[in-house]
Write an enzyme that holds these catalytic residues in place. Structure first.
Site, PDB file in Angstrom:
ATOM      1  N   SER A   1       0.839  -1.204   0.000  1.00 33.56           N
ATOM      2  CA  SER A   1       0.000   0.000   0.000  1.00 33.56           C
ATOM      3  C   SER A   1       0.879   1.261   0.000  1.00 33.56           C
ATOM      4  CB  SER A   1      -0.957  -0.049   1.187  1.00 33.56           C
ATOM      5  OG  SER A   1      -1.960   0.918   1.073  1.00 33.56           O
TER       6      SER A   1
ATOM      7  N   HIS B   1      -6.986  -5.971  -1.146  1.00 31.70           N
ATOM      8  CA  HIS B   1      -5.859  -5.069  -0.887  1.00 31.70           C
ATOM      9  C   HIS B   1      -4.831  -5.676   0.060  1.00 31.70           C
ATOM     10  CE1 HIS B   1      -4.086  -1.018  -0.885  1.00 31.70           C
ATOM     11  NE2 HIS B   1      -3.910  -1.148   0.427  1.00 31.70           N
TER      12      HIS B   1
ATOM     13  N   ASP C   1      -9.211  -5.397  -5.411  1.00 30.31           N
ATOM     14  CA  ASP C   1      -8.719  -4.452  -4.412  1.00 30.31           C
ATOM     15  C   ASP C   1      -9.710  -3.301  -4.262  1.00 30.31           C
ATOM     16  OD1 ASP C   1      -7.332  -2.573  -2.890  1.00 30.31           O
ATOM     17  OD2 ASP C   1      -5.415  -2.963  -3.853  1.00 30.31           O
TER      18      ASP C   1
END
Length: 430
Positions: A252, A379, A346
Site C-alpha cells: 500500500s 488489498h 482491491d
C-alpha cells in the site's frame, strides 16, 4: 494427539480420553511449525461415511477468538486427510482445502482484522473434531499446534539508531545474508510478522516504522527521504549483510515509499510492491532539493456501501490523470529490479490499474520488472494462511473500511505471491 469420546461432554476434557465405543485420533503432522507452512491434518478411527465437523480456533493478543468450520465425511475406512478429503458445502469452505481451516478463520466481533504484533510468541491453533455438522455433536478429539513467526535461531533486536525506529531480524546461522527493508502502509505503527517470516526464510530484515510508533510523528505527514536514507545506510552497514545492495518490500503506502527509495537512493537492488501505486500517495515526500507531491485524499469522495462500509477506492486522486503527473515517481531512473503484485478485487484503491501504469512505463524504458495480478484478491495481500480481511475498522478514516477479496481466491494469491517474493529476492540479492 488427544483422543476423546462423547463422554467428554459430561465434564472437563482431560488430557487423554478414550471413548468406549471407538478410538478416534485427530493428528497434525507436527506440534510446532512456521505460520506460513502447510497445515496437515489427519483423522483415523471414524465409521465409514461418518459426518463430522473440524473446528479451528485461534485467539489474538486482544482476546478476540477467530474460528472456522470444516464439514467432512469420513472415507470407507473411517479416515480423513485434509490434503485429499473434500470439505462439504455448508462450513466455512468447501472442496479440497488443506489450509482452509486457517484462511477461513473469522472473528467473533465483526470487522476485526487478524494481526500478529507479538512475533516472539507462537500462535496456538486449537483443532476440535465433533460429530455431525449443525448443530455440532459431541466432541470426539482435540489437538493443538503452535505456529511461529520466528524459526528457531532467528533473533530480534529493537532499532533506535539515530532517527530510525524499527526492529531487526537476523536469520539463524553464521555467515552473511541478503538484506531487506520491510514497510507497511498508512495504518502506521510497527508491523513485524512479514519481516520475521522473511528472516525465518534466510533474509536479514529490518521492519521499519515511519509514523505512529515510539517517538515518531503520530500522523502520516512530513515524510522526508533522509529518514529512509538513514535506514538504508544502517542496514547496509550491518556485518551480516552479504553485499552492499539491499531489497525493499512494501504494501500500500509502503509500496510507493519502497519505489521512491529505489528511485532516489543508492544501494537498492530489488523492490517488491504489494497493492501499490505508481505515484507518491497521500502526503508529500521531501527529497534532496525538491518535493515530490502526494496524490490528495478527498474525504468527500468516500462512498458508503449498503452495508455501511467505507469505500475509499475513488477517494484519492487518480495517478493516471495527466493532472497529477507531478506526483508520479520517476522509477525508470532506478537501476533496481521490480516485482509488482496486485489484486483484481482491491477495494482500498485500484492497485491493479496503478501497478500496470508503472509496469508499462518501466518496460518502456527497458527496465527489469515482473508483474502479477491475482483474480479475486483484495488489498491486504499477506503471507500464506492469514485469513482474508474484507473490511475492518480503521482509526485513521473513522469507520469500517472496505478492503475487498474473495476468500478462496485471496488465499491462493497469498500462497503464490509469497513464493514469488522469496524467489525474486533470492534471485536479485543472493
Amino acid at each position: 494427539m488427544i483422543r476423546a469420546g462423547c463422554s467428554a461432554l459430561l465434564g472437563q476434557v482431560p488430557h487423554v480420553i478414550t471413548s468406549r465405543s471407538m478410538a478416534v485420533s485427530l493428528q497434525v503432522s507436527t506440534s510446532h511449525c512456521l505460520f506460513d507452512e502447510p497445515l496437515q491434518v489427519k483423522v483415523l478411527g471414524l465409521s465409514s461415511g461418518q459426518e463430522v465437523t473440524l473446528k479451528a480456533a485461534v485467539t489474538d493478543e486482544g482476546g478476540e477468538t477467530f474460528t472456522s468450520l470444516g464439514w467432512y465425511q469420513a472415507g470407507s475406512h473411517g479416515e480423513l486427510e485434509l490434503r485429499q478429503s473434500p470439505a462439504m458445502p455448508g462450513g466455512s469452505f468447501s472442496g479440497v482445502e488443506p489450509e482452509g481451516l486457517l484462511w477461513a478463520l473469522k472473528p467473533q466481533t465483526p470487522l476485526r482484522r487478524f494481526l500478529r504484533r507479538n512475533v516472539q510468541t507462537p500462535l496456538r491453533l486449537e483443532l476440535a473434531l465433533h460429530q455431525a455438522h449443525e448443530p455440532l455433536g459431541c466432541l470426539l478429539a482435540t489437538v493443538t499446534q503452535e505456529r511461529s513467526f520466528m524459526r528457531e535461531g532467528v533473533t530480534r533486536s529493537l532499532v533506535r539508531e539515530g532517527k530510525i525506529r524499527g526492529s531487526l531480524f537476523l536469520p539463524p546461522g553464521s555467515g552473511t545474508f541478503p538484506a531487506v527493508i520491510d514497510l507497511y502502509g498508512a495504518g502506521g505503527g510497527l508491523m513485524e510478522y512479514r519481516a520475521s517470516l522473511l528472516a525465518s526464510h534466510g533474509f536479514l530484515t529490518l521492519a521499519l516504522a515511519y509514523f505512529d510508533y515510539d517517538d515518531l510523528p503520530k500522523n502520516l505527514g512530513g515524510l522526508h527521504l533522509d529518514y529512509f536514507r538513514e535506514a538504508v545506510e544502517f542496514l547496509r552497514s550491518q556485518p551480516q549483510v552479504n553485499n552492499q545492495e539491499i531489497g525493499v518490500i512494501g504494501i500500500s503506502k509502503g509500496a510507493d515509499l519502497a519505489i521512491s527509495m529505489a528511485t532516489f537512493l543508492p544501494g537498492i537492488k530489488a523492490v517488491v510492491s504489494i497493492s501499490g501505486c505508481a505515484a507518491n500517495s497521500f502526503v508529500s515526500l521531501q527529497c534532496d532539493g525538491f518535493t515530490l507531491p502526494g496524490l490528495r485524499f478527498d474525504p468527500e469522495k468516500i462512498k458508503l456501501t449498503e452495508s455501511g462500509l467505507l469505500d475509499l477506492s475513488e477517494a484519492i486522486d487518480d495517478p493516471r490523470d495527466p493532472t497529477y503527473e507531478e506526483c508520479l515517481i520517476p522509477a525508470e531512473k532506478s537501476s533496481a529490479a521490480f516485482l509488482m503484485l496486485s489484486g483484481s478485487d482491491d477495494k482500498g484503491w485500484p492497485s491493479a490499474a496503478y501497478s500496470e501504469q508503472l509496469v508499462l512505463r518501466l518496460r518502456g524504458h527497458g527496465k527489469n520488472v515482473e508483474y502479477y495480478c491475482y483474480p479475486g484478491t483484495g488489498h491486504l495481500l499477506e503471507p500464506p494462511n492469514f485469513p482474508l480481511c474484507q473490511a475492518s475498522n480503521n482509526k485513521h478514516f473513522g469507520g469500517p473500511m472496505l478492503w475487498g477479496g474473495q476468500p478462496k481466491d485471496h488465499a491462493r494469491a497469498q500462497e503464490a505471491a509469497w513464493q514469488k517474493i522469496q524467489s525474486f529476492l533470492s534471485k536479485h540479492l543472493m
